[in-house]
Design a protein around this motif. Structure first.
Motif: not given
Length: 124
Positions: A6-8, A24-26, A36-39, A43-44
């Motif tokens: 679901a998150k993807e 960062k834009q996401l 968190h940025f690293n999270t 995923i990306v």
């Protein structure tokens, strides 16, 4: 095509809507409290490994973009549901919608009209 969590799927929705982005834009698209940025970055990168995203390098940062269109994803997801739950029967899926009254007789007639027009278009 590999399935998405679901998150993807949510993240892919941002790429389909906004186009190429840096992580960062996401991150800025999320309301507070933001993940968190690293999270998001993890995923990306996972979406890239699955073949949904690719990137362009800008120095030591990456701008990601969708490789799979929302239309292709929707079509393949629908085919997967019909395969898994309706034994590859589109008729079974539509019958289920009619029985549950999720689709009206008028909508069914419109669907039949569209199918007939589509077949006529391919035979011209």
């Amino acid at each position: 095509m590999k399935t998405l969590t679901a998150k993807e799927e949510e993240i892919m929705g941002f790429f389909w809507e906004k186009g190429p982005m840096f992580v960062k834009q996401l991150l800025e698209l999320y309301p507070e409290p933001r993940p968190h940025f690293n999270t998001l970055s993890t995923i990306v990168r996972g979406l890239e490994e699955k073949g949904y995203l690719s990137h362009t390098a800008f120095g030591n940062t990456y701008q990601y973009y969708a490789l799979v269109s929302e239309e292709d994803f929707s079509r393949k997801t629908l085919r997967g549901v019909i395969s898994k739950y309706f034994n590859n029967s589109f008729l079974g899926a539509v019958s289920s919608l009619v029985k549950e009254e999720d689709i009206s007789v008028e909508e069914l007639k419109e669907l039949i009209r569209q199918v007939e027009e589509g077949k006529n278009d391919t035979h011209r």
